[in-house]
Scaffold this active site. Structure first.
Site, PDB file in Angstrom:
ATOM      1  N   ALA A 108      -8.395  29.330  -3.829  1.00  0.00           N
ATOM      2  CA  ALA A 108      -7.275  28.788  -4.596  1.00  0.00           C
ATOM      3  C   ALA A 108      -7.749  28.699  -6.037  1.00  0.00           C
ATOM      4  CB  ALA A 108      -6.913  27.399  -4.087  1.00  0.00           C
ATOM      5  N   ASP A 109      -6.886  29.034  -6.968  1.00  0.00           N
ATOM      6  CA  ASP A 109      -7.296  28.954  -8.376  1.00  0.00           C
ATOM      7  C   ASP A 109      -6.088  28.753  -9.286  1.00  0.00           C
ATOM      8  OD1 ASP A 109      -9.034  28.954 -10.540  1.00  0.00           O
ATOM      9  OD2 ASP A 109      -9.590  31.063 -10.399  1.00  0.00           O
ATOM     10  N   ARG A 149       3.955  19.847 -15.513  1.00  0.00           N
ATOM     11  CA  ARG A 149       3.029  19.281 -14.539  1.00  0.00           C
ATOM     12  C   ARG A 149       3.434  19.696 -13.115  1.00  0.00           C
ATOM     13  NH1 ARG A 149      -1.059  15.170 -14.120  1.00  0.00           N
ATOM     14  NH2 ARG A 149      -1.309  15.405 -16.352  1.00  0.00           N
ATOM     15  N   SER A 197       2.007  19.694  -9.093  1.00  0.00           N
ATOM     16  CA  SER A 197       0.941  19.217  -8.204  1.00  0.00           C
ATOM     17  C   SER A 197       0.486  20.411  -7.365  1.00  0.00           C
ATOM     18  CB  SER A 197       1.439  18.095  -7.298  1.00  0.00           C
ATOM     19  OG  SER A 197       0.491  17.915  -6.259  1.00  0.00           O
ATOM     20  N   PHE A 215     -14.086  26.842   3.226  1.00  0.00           N
ATOM     21  CA  PHE A 215     -15.369  26.498   2.631  1.00  0.00           C
ATOM     22  C   PHE A 215     -15.051  25.972   1.239  1.00  0.00           C
ATOM     23  CE2 PHE A 215     -18.645  28.594  -0.205  1.00  0.00           C
ATOM     24  CZ  PHE A 215     -19.626  27.653   0.004  1.00  0.00           C
ATOM     25  N   HIS A 235      -7.650  22.606 -15.627  1.00  0.00           N
ATOM     26  CA  HIS A 235      -8.143  21.393 -14.975  1.00  0.00           C
ATOM     27  C   HIS A 235      -8.964  21.761 -13.747  1.00  0.00           C
ATOM     28  CE1 HIS A 235      -7.768  17.691 -12.435  1.00  0.00           C
ATOM     29  NE2 HIS A 235      -8.207  17.202 -13.571  1.00  0.00           N
ATOM     30  N   LEU A 295     -11.607  20.472 -10.476  1.00  0.00           N
ATOM     31  CA  LEU A 295     -12.080  19.382  -9.643  1.00  0.00           C
ATOM     32  C   LEU A 295     -13.566  19.631  -9.411  1.00  0.00           C
ATOM     33  CD1 LEU A 295      -9.186  19.494  -7.031  1.00  0.00           C
ATOM     34  CD2 LEU A 295      -9.424  17.896  -8.935  1.00  0.00           C
ATOM     35  N   TRP A 351      -9.740  16.678  -2.083  1.00  0.00           N
ATOM     36  CA  TRP A 351      -8.467  17.380  -2.290  1.00  0.00           C
ATOM     37  C   TRP A 351      -8.091  18.145  -1.019  1.00  0.00           C
ATOM     38  CZ3 TRP A 351      -6.713  22.578  -3.269  1.00  0.00           C
ATOM     39  CH2 TRP A 351      -5.610  22.721  -4.126  1.00  0.00           C
ATOM     40  N   ASP A 386     -17.826  35.029   2.536  1.00  0.00           N
ATOM     41  CA  ASP A 386     -18.128  33.667   2.989  1.00  0.00           C
ATOM     42  C   ASP A 386     -19.652  33.518   3.083  1.00  0.00           C
ATOM     43  OD1 ASP A 386     -17.363  31.108   4.206  1.00  0.00           O
ATOM     44  OD2 ASP A 386     -18.106  31.943   6.081  1.00  0.00           O
TER      45      ASP A 386
HETATM   46  N1  ACO Z   1      -5.510  16.255 -16.889  1.00  0.00           N
HETATM   47  C1  ACO Z   1      -5.821  15.185 -16.147  1.00  0.00           C
HETATM   48  N2  ACO Z   1      -5.613  15.130 -14.802  1.00  0.00           N
HETATM   49  C2  ACO Z   1      -5.052  16.187 -14.229  1.00  0.00           C
HETATM   50  C3  ACO Z   1      -4.692  17.344 -14.957  1.00  0.00           C
HETATM   51  C4  ACO Z   1      -4.946  17.346 -16.356  1.00  0.00           C
HETATM   52  N3  ACO Z   1      -4.651  18.387 -17.101  1.00  0.00           N
HETATM   53  N4  ACO Z   1      -4.170  18.252 -14.105  1.00  0.00           N
HETATM   54  C5  ACO Z   1      -4.198  17.682 -12.886  1.00  0.00           C
HETATM   55  N5  ACO Z   1      -4.734  16.439 -12.957  1.00  0.00           N
HETATM   56  C6  ACO Z   1      -4.947  15.507 -11.844  1.00  0.00           C
HETATM   57  C7  ACO Z   1      -3.701  15.333 -11.029  1.00  0.00           C
HETATM   58  O1  ACO Z   1      -2.875  14.324 -11.542  1.00  0.00           O
HETATM   59  C8  ACO Z   1      -4.251  14.986  -9.676  1.00  0.00           C
HETATM   60  O2  ACO Z   1      -4.624  13.617  -9.650  1.00  0.00           O
HETATM   61  P1  ACO Z   1      -4.204  12.678  -8.427  1.00  0.00           P
HETATM   62  O3  ACO Z   1      -4.853  13.269  -7.213  1.00  0.00           O
HETATM   63  O4  ACO Z   1      -4.767  11.371  -8.825  1.00  0.00           O
HETATM   64  O5  ACO Z   1      -2.732  12.733  -8.346  1.00  0.00           O
HETATM   65  C9  ACO Z   1      -5.525  15.792  -9.590  1.00  0.00           C
HETATM   66  O6  ACO Z   1      -5.886  16.065 -10.936  1.00  0.00           O
HETATM   67  C10 ACO Z   1      -5.343  17.085  -8.812  1.00  0.00           C
HETATM   68  O7  ACO Z   1      -4.264  17.818  -9.355  1.00  0.00           O
HETATM   69  P2  ACO Z   1      -3.661  19.098  -8.655  1.00  0.00           P
HETATM   70  O8  ACO Z   1      -2.463  19.551  -9.404  1.00  0.00           O
HETATM   71  O9  ACO Z   1      -3.476  18.829  -7.219  1.00  0.00           O
HETATM   72  O10 ACO Z   1      -4.864  20.107  -8.749  1.00  0.00           O
HETATM   73  P3  ACO Z   1      -5.574  20.885  -9.972  1.00  0.00           P
HETATM   74  O11 ACO Z   1      -4.671  21.133 -11.094  1.00  0.00           O
HETATM   75  O12 ACO Z   1      -6.894  20.280 -10.272  1.00  0.00           O
HETATM   76  O13 ACO Z   1      -5.853  22.266  -9.203  1.00  0.00           O
HETATM   77  C11 ACO Z   1      -7.650  23.512  -8.202  1.00  0.00           C
HETATM   78  C12 ACO Z   1      -6.753  22.289  -8.097  1.00  0.00           C
HETATM   79  C13 ACO Z   1      -6.790  24.759  -7.934  1.00  0.00           C
HETATM   80  C14 ACO Z   1      -8.728  23.441  -7.145  1.00  0.00           C
HETATM   81  C15 ACO Z   1      -8.242  23.537  -9.639  1.00  0.00           C
HETATM   82  O14 ACO Z   1      -9.099  22.449  -9.789  1.00  0.00           O
HETATM   83  C16 ACO Z   1      -8.981  24.809  -9.998  1.00  0.00           C
HETATM   84  O15 ACO Z   1      -8.376  25.787 -10.402  1.00  0.00           O
HETATM   85  N6  ACO Z   1     -10.326  24.834  -9.863  1.00  0.00           N
HETATM   86  C17 ACO Z   1     -11.150  25.986 -10.153  1.00  0.00           C
HETATM   87  C18 ACO Z   1     -11.276  26.933  -8.953  1.00  0.00           C
HETATM   88  C19 ACO Z   1     -11.751  26.240  -7.684  1.00  0.00           C
HETATM   89  O16 ACO Z   1     -12.760  25.553  -7.666  1.00  0.00           O
HETATM   90  N7  ACO Z   1     -10.999  26.454  -6.575  1.00  0.00           N
HETATM   91  C20 ACO Z   1     -11.265  25.845  -5.290  1.00  0.00           C
HETATM   92  C21 ACO Z   1     -12.058  26.766  -4.453  1.00  0.00           C
HETATM   93  S1  ACO Z   1     -12.304  26.227  -2.785  1.00  0.00           S
HETATM   94  C22 ACO Z   1     -11.155  27.053  -1.883  1.00  0.00           C
HETATM   95  O17 ACO Z   1     -10.262  27.581  -2.445  1.00  0.00           O
HETATM   96  C23 ACO Z   1     -11.232  27.100  -0.359  1.00  0.00           C
END
Ligand code: ACO
Length: 426
Positions: A90-91, A99, A101, A186, A205, A207, A215, A282
């Site tokens: 996921a990316d 905004r 989610s 994973f 953004h 995590l 998450w 993987d």
């Molecule tokens: N500023 C501050 N907080 C934010 C922002 C922002 N710009 N954007 C989102 N948030 C907060 C949200 O409010 C939410 O908080 P809450 O849980 O308290 O409500 C939290 O961050 C998560 O927000 P989401 O919209 O659900 O997720 P996010 O925008 O972080 O996307 C993702 C998740 C896709 C994993 C992202 O972090 C990302 O692209 N990461 C890089 C790639 C990565 O590591 N992918 C995961 C691989 S693992 C796999 O896919 C099996």
């Protein structure tokens, strides 16, 4: 009429905002068993692999992508059939100016995948091997020139517009009514997975390891409570961490059956070779391959597999990486058949070859996302390809989720300035 994908996604997307969605699917193909069968096994299972690739677009920019594999395993004996959903990547790229989610969106996409009837994939499966030599009037790249000419002249004589496909060219299979559904993934945070150079975008953004684990746990925990029977099993493994540490991550879960461990293989003495699944891209699979090279594949049991895995580069870095697995029977039967017909809501596009699948996907993953231009370019190219080459339009979904943020939906994008758009590649 607009069932399926739209129904699943609209309540995860902000109210009254329009999002285009690409749902690309590969041709279901027979593949090797996901878990290597023990030598001399009485009967070999038949496994079918399908890839789903989702992309979401907003304001003419791609903003999110998700890669999921579905493996269907059919056994000839009494062992129940199995549907395994492997969530690969996921990316996001940070160019979404409202905004969204992504957690809610990812959960809805998984629920949509769960709603699909396994039989939908099984009507036309590309077999592992085809008998090209038999008498057929189908032209393939293996057909010899003289034979091709003979076939063409025969077609001409018969004035056939399209060749008829021999009956055994595709497998037509049927899934048993009772089957087990597994979800496996994973978790490891990375600056970018599907959007190259998107880590350069200051608005993206991320995590961290522990947030990413929470998450995914929260997504799967909701799905377990909403869609699985209570007897389902849910497992979390963090190679290199001790039991109390791993249990700490499970504290907030609602589903009662979460445990430390893995859904593949119960007995620690079992050989890893015949219990650990082989997934695309993987770390577990990479480690199994290494064991083959080192000639240790027939001696490494599950305990040493996990211990050694923890010491590998991918797990040794300071970020938390975990393996999550869910296994059980769903509360409701999965009966949905995605529609791809020209005359209905075209929510899915099934690529007609592996090559075409990669070609379309590369419009998204082949772009560079250090500036917003990449996101605009990807959308324009996909939209044009669909329109010009496929005579289709990308489905548009209008969000229906009320905003819970006091500040509303707007997220201001000040950093990224727009450059002139390049011409779409053809
Ligand atoms: N500023 C501050 N907080 C934010 C922002 C922002 N710009 N954007 C989102 N948030 C907060 C949200 O409010 C939410 O908080 P809450 O849980 O308290 O409500 C939290 O961050 C998560 O927000 P989401 O919209 O659900 O997720 P996010 O925008 O972080 O996307 C993702 C998740 C896709 C994993 C992202 O972090 C990302 O692209 N990461 C890089 C790639 C990565 O590591 N992918 C995961 C691989 S693992 C796999 O896919 C099996």
């Amino acid at each position: 009429q607009s069932q399926g994908l739209t129904q699943f996604l609209k309540f995860s997307l902000p109210k009254d905002e329009g999002f285009h969605v690409l749902q690309l699917q590969s041709l279901p193909t027979q593949t090797h068993p996901i878990v290597t069968p023990v030598p001399n096994a009485e009967s070999l299972p038949l496994t079918v692999k399908v890839q789903h690739f989702f992309s979401l677009f907003h304001h003419e920019k791609v903003i999110f992508a998700l890669e999921i594999y579905v493996f269907l395993t059919l056994h000839s004996n009494d062992v129940p059939a199995e549907r395994l959903i492997f969530v690969s990547k996921a990316d996001t790229n940070g160019y979404c100016d409202t905004r969204v989610s992504f957690k809610s969106l990812t959960k809805s996409l998984l629920k949509y995948i769960l709603s699909i009837d396994p039989n939908y994939y099984l009507q036309k499966v590309k077999p592992r091997e085809r008998k090209y030599e038999q008498e057929t009037n189908l032209l393939t790249r293996h057909t010899e020139v003289t034979k091709s000419l003979r076939i063409l002249s025969k077609r001409y004589r018969l004035s056939l517009d399209s060749p008829s496909v021999p009956e055994d060219f595709y497998l037509n299979l049927k899934f048993s009514r009772y089957y087990v559904t597994k979800i496996s993934l994973f978790t490891r945070p990375e600056p970018q997975y599907l959007f190259a150079e998107s880590s350069q975008n200051k608005q993206k953004h991320y995590l961290d390891g522990s947030q990413l684990l929470q998450w995914w746990l929260s997504i799967l925990d909701d799905i377990l409570c909403e869609d699985f029977q209570v007897t389902a099993q849910a497992k979390l493994q963090i190679p290199g961490e001790d039991l109390p540490q791993i249990n700490r991550h499970l504290k907030a879960t609602k589903f009662s059956n979460w445990k430390v461990g893995d859904i593949f293989g119960q007995n620690p003495e079992e050989l890893a070779a015949f219990t650990v699944p082989l997934f695309p891209d993987d770390p577990k699979t990479r480690f199994l391959r290494q064991l083959v090279e080192e000639n240790r594949i027939h001696t490494t049991n599950l305990v040493s597999f996990w211990t050694e895995l923890a010491q590998r580069q991918e797990f040794r870095l300071s970020v938390i990486s975990s393996v999550i697995g869910v296994q059980g029977v769903l509360l409701k039967s999965s009966l949905y058949w995605p529609t791809s017909s020209m005359y209905q809501n075209q929510e899915i596009y099934v690529a007609d070859s592996k090559k075409q699948f990669s070609y379309i996907k590369s419009y998204i993953i082949g772009e560079e996302y250090d500036t917003e231009e990449g996101a605009l370019e990807a959308f324009a190219n996909i939209r044009d390809f669909f329109k010009i080459r496929l005579n289709r339009r990308l489905p548009l979904i209008v969000g229906a989720k009320e905003s819970t943020h006091a500040s509303g939906n707007k997220r201001v994008n000040v950093i990224n300035t727009l450059k002139t758009r390049k011409k779409p590649k053809k």
